[in-house]
Every structure is written in C-alpha cells, then in structure tokens.
Write a protein that holds these residues in place. Structure first.
Motif, short mmCIF file in Angstrom:
data_model
loop_
_atom_site.label_atom_id
_atom_site.label_comp_id
_atom_site.label_asym_id
_atom_site.label_seq_id
_atom_site.Cartn_x
_atom_site.Cartn_y
_atom_site.Cartn_z
N VAL A 70 0.67 -0.92 -0.08
CA VAL A 70 0.21 0.18 0.26
C VAL A 70 0.75 1.04 -0.08
CG1 VAL A 70 -1.81 1.49 1.82
CG2 VAL A 70 -1.84 -1.22 1.28
N ARG A 71 0.54 2.48 -1.28
CA ARG A 71 1.58 3.05 -1.06
C ARG A 71 0.62 4.45 -1.40
NH1 ARG A 71 6.63 1.62 -3.44
NH2 ARG A 71 7.49 3.83 -4.78
N ALA A 72 -0.63 4.91 -1.41
CA ALA A 72 -1.25 5.03 -0.96
C ALA A 72 -3.62 4.68 -0.43
CB ALA A 72 -2.57 5.88 -2.96
N ILE A 73 -3.90 5.91 -0.05
CA ILE A 73 -5.20 5.03 0.49
C ILE A 73 -5.94 6.10 -0.23
CG2 ILE A 73 -6.50 4.88 2.75
CD1 ILE A 73 -3.87 4.71 4.19
N LEU A 74 -7.26 5.86 -0.73
CA LEU A 74 -8.12 6.10 -1.43
C LEU A 74 -9.46 6.29 -0.47
CD1 LEU A 74 -9.90 7.86 -4.16
CD2 LEU A 74 -10.04 5.87 -5.16
N LEU A 75 -9.77 7.47 -0.36
CA LEU A 75 -11.51 7.79 0.90
C LEU A 75 -12.31 7.81 -0.69
CD1 LEU A 75 -10.44 9.28 4.20
CD2 LEU A 75 -11.04 6.17 3.76
N ALA A 76 -13.54 7.21 -0.01
CA ALA A 76 -14.65 7.69 -1.15
C ALA A 76 -16.10 7.27 -1.16
CB ALA A 76 -14.53 6.43 -2.90
N GLY A 77 -16.91 7.77 -1.28
CA GLY A 77 -18.54 6.60 -1.19
C GLY A 77 -19.16 6.84 -2.41
N LYS A 78 -20.11 7.00 -2.39
CA LYS A 78 -21.22 7.21 -3.56
C LYS A 78 -21.55 8.72 -3.96
CE LYS A 78 -21.77 2.11 -2.68
NZ LYS A 78 -20.82 1.65 -3.38
N PRO A 79 -21.57 8.63 -5.21
CA PRO A 79 -22.18 9.70 -6.27
C PRO A 79 -23.15 10.63 -4.87
CG PRO A 79 -22.78 8.12 -7.37
CD PRO A 79 -22.14 7.70 -6.78
N GLU A 80 -24.04 9.71 -4.62
CA GLU A 80 -25.49 10.27 -3.61
C GLU A 80 -25.18 11.00 -2.10
OE1 GLU A 80 -27.25 6.50 -5.66
OE2 GLU A 80 -24.98 7.20 -5.21
N ALA A 81 -23.90 10.49 -1.87
CA ALA A 81 -23.22 10.85 -0.53
C ALA A 81 -22.35 10.19 -0.66
CB ALA A 81 -24.49 9.72 0.15
N PHE A 82 -20.89 11.59 -0.29
CA PHE A 82 -20.24 10.91 0.57
C PHE A 82 -19.84 10.07 1.84
CE2 PHE A 82 -15.91 12.14 2.82
CZ PHE A 82 -14.85 10.95 2.25
N THR A 83 -21.16 10.77 2.69
CA THR A 83 -21.02 10.70 4.33
C THR A 83 -21.77 11.96 4.44
OG1 THR A 83 -20.54 9.60 6.15
CG2 THR A 83 -19.25 10.51 5.29
N ALA A 84 -23.09 11.06 5.49
CA ALA A 84 -23.85 11.98 6.19
C ALA A 84 -23.61 12.45 7.74
CB ALA A 84 -25.72 11.76 6.34
N GLY A 85 -22.34 12.06 8.06
CA GLY A 85 -21.97 11.97 8.69
C GLY A 85 -22.17 10.99 10.56
N ASN A 86 -22.21 10.62 11.17
CA ASN A 86 -22.09 9.82 12.32
C ASN A 86 -23.99 9.82 11.97
OD1 ASN A 86 -20.33 10.02 13.66
ND2 ASN A 86 -20.58 11.45 14.55
N ASP A 87 -24.06 8.33 12.06
CA ASP A 87 -25.57 7.97 12.30
C ASP A 87 -26.12 7.95 13.98
OD1 ASP A 87 -27.75 5.47 12.91
OD2 ASP A 87 -27.23 4.74 11.77
N LEU A 88 -26.77 8.63 14.21
CA LEU A 88 -27.32 9.33 15.48
C LEU A 88 -27.66 8.30 16.17
CD1 LEU A 88 -28.09 13.80 14.64
CD2 LEU A 88 -26.12 12.18 15.26
N GLU A 89 -29.01 7.90 15.60
CA GLU A 89 -29.55 5.91 16.20
C GLU A 89 -28.18 5.71 17.40
OE1 GLU A 89 -32.40 4.19 14.25
OE2 GLU A 89 -33.80 5.99 13.89
N ASP A 90 -26.85 5.23 16.28
CA ASP A 90 -26.04 5.13 16.39
C ASP A 90 -25.43 5.30 17.76
OD1 ASP A 90 -24.30 1.94 16.05
OD2 ASP A 90 -22.90 4.14 15.97
#
Length: 258
Positions: A46-66
């Motif tokens: 591993v020489r680089a790390i790629l973080l990705a989501g989906k076209p609709e959402a990278f992330t909405a943040g914390n799951d508040l219920e969890d």
C-alpha cells in the motif's frame, strides 16, 4: 457490508457503502476504517489510501441513532471509541490519503477531509459542520484547521452557523484541492493516487511529515480540548434538546437556555 475495502496497484480503497442511510457512519464502520488504515501503515503493498463514497453521498456524518446508543452503552474511555481510533489513524497516517467526495459531506464527513492530503469534490457537493445546531462544539481539530485554511471570518461562518456550503466555497477555503464534474471525481482521485504510487514512497512520506510536523503538537492539544468539551456538551441540556428535536422531527427551541 458498510465499508468496502479493496487493494490494487498500490492503492488501498476504503468506500462507504451504506447509501440507504446516506452513508451515515456507525461505530462498526469507524472500527473497520481504523483497522484498515492502521494495517496499511506496515503494508509495503500500500503506497496510497483512497477514501470514497457514492455519487449521492460521501457521508452524512454520524449515524445519530447509533451515536446515541453508543454514547449510552460504551464503557471504555471516551477517547478510545472507534471514531477516535479512526481519526487518529487518519490524521497519523504516514501514507498519503486521497478523498473523492460527492453528494453530501456532513459533520465528520467534512472534518475528516481536513486530515486528508488531496481532496477532490463534485461541483454539486453540499458540505456542512452543524455542531452548534446540535448543541455541541467543533471536533477533531476543525476549530484549528478550518481557520488556518480559510481564515477566521469564513471559518466562523461555517462553524458557528453550521449552515451548508458549496464545493466552490470549500475549495476557496482550502478544504478541497479541486472541484470537478460529478462523473469525473472518482476517476480523477484514483488517477492522482496512482501518481503518488509511482513516486518514491520515502519522498512522499517525508514530504507529508514535514508539512504536518510543525502543527502536530498544537493539533493534538486542540483535539484533546475539543473532545473534553464535546463530551461535556453532549450531556448538556442544549444537546438533549437538539437530539430530541431531531428524533421527534421538529425544530429545536434553544431560546430557553442562557
């Protein structure tokens, strides 16, 4: 599966895959992310790390219920929670981290980008850091990193009001490296990661270390202070009102608090 982990051509790809909840992050997802990033540090493939989501959402943040369930039942130290493990792994990664962002980047979805090295965002992405709207305070160094990147006035507008802002604003503030059409973001981010893979690994690691070492102690101190205050405020009346309003689908009333 909620975090897709794959490795190919020197790139470790970590992809949010919980689109039915707008990629809201649970404790289990944070743990998966932390474990993968930590394992990558000693993985010469591993020489680089790629973080990705989906076209609709990278992330909405914390799951508040969890989040609320974990807050009520977790018995370990506050700083040992999976989200802290993830953010320590991300900010401490010796290997370069590239992010591909589309749709939504809410709360920690924006905060974590300030700990990445290269960030590419779709032109329609909506960012926000709505911590004050939840009766809380900034997290994981955002009260330091956002003013450093964009200046006090623009950072105050984002952190105090907690209102959404555009990809262009994120670029202007130095949170985003480049804004692209949505269809190009992931491919561009992957291509940039591939460029990092092709360069001398020691040179990349050293350059990253030099760029971040001068602020390391200050960042660790502000994260510790933010975390202490965040935990205290989470127990407060304003946060309780904000979370109650969220789950009851009503507008919170903060006027009764001094």
């Amino acid at each position: 599966m909620t975090i897709e982990v794959s490795k190919a051509n020197g790139i470790l790809t970590l992809e949010f895959n919980r689109i039915e909840r707008k990629n809201a992050i649970t404790s289990a997802m944070y743990q998966s992310l932390a474990d993968a990033i930590n394992a990558a540090q000693d993985d010469t493939d591993v020489r680089a790390i790629l973080l990705a989501g989906k076209p609709e959402a990278f992330t909405a943040g914390n799951d508040l219920e969890d989040f609320m369930k974990t807050a009520a039942t977790y018995t370990g130290a506050f700083g040992d929670r999976p989200v802290f493990q993830f953010m320590r792994a991300l900010s401490g990664s010796a290997k370069p981290v590239v992010a591909a962002v589309s749709g939504l980047a809410i709360g920690i979805g924006t905060t974590l980008l300030m700990h990445c090295d290269l960030v590419y965002a779709a032109d329609g992405t909506k960012f926000s850091v709505p911590f004050t709207q939840l009766g809380l305070c900034p997290e994981f160094g955002s009260s330091l990193l956002m003013p450093l990147a964009g200046g006090h006035a623009r950072a105050a507008e984002k952190l105090m009001l907690g209102e959404p802002f555009t990809a262009q604003e994120a670029y202007d503030m130095g949170i985003v490296s480049k804004v692209l059409p949505a269809a190009e973001v992931l491919d561009h981010a992957r291509a940039q990661a591939a460029k990092l893979v092709a360069l001398p690994a020691a040179s990349i690691r050293t350059t990253k270390r030099l760029m971040t070492s001068s602020r390391k102690a200050q960042l660790e101190a502000i994260i510790a202070e933010e975390s202490k205050l965040f935990f205290e405020m989470l127990q407060g009346a304003e946060a309780k009102e904000a979370f109650s309003a969220f789950f009851e689908k009503r507008k919170p009333d903060f006027t009764k608090f001094a």
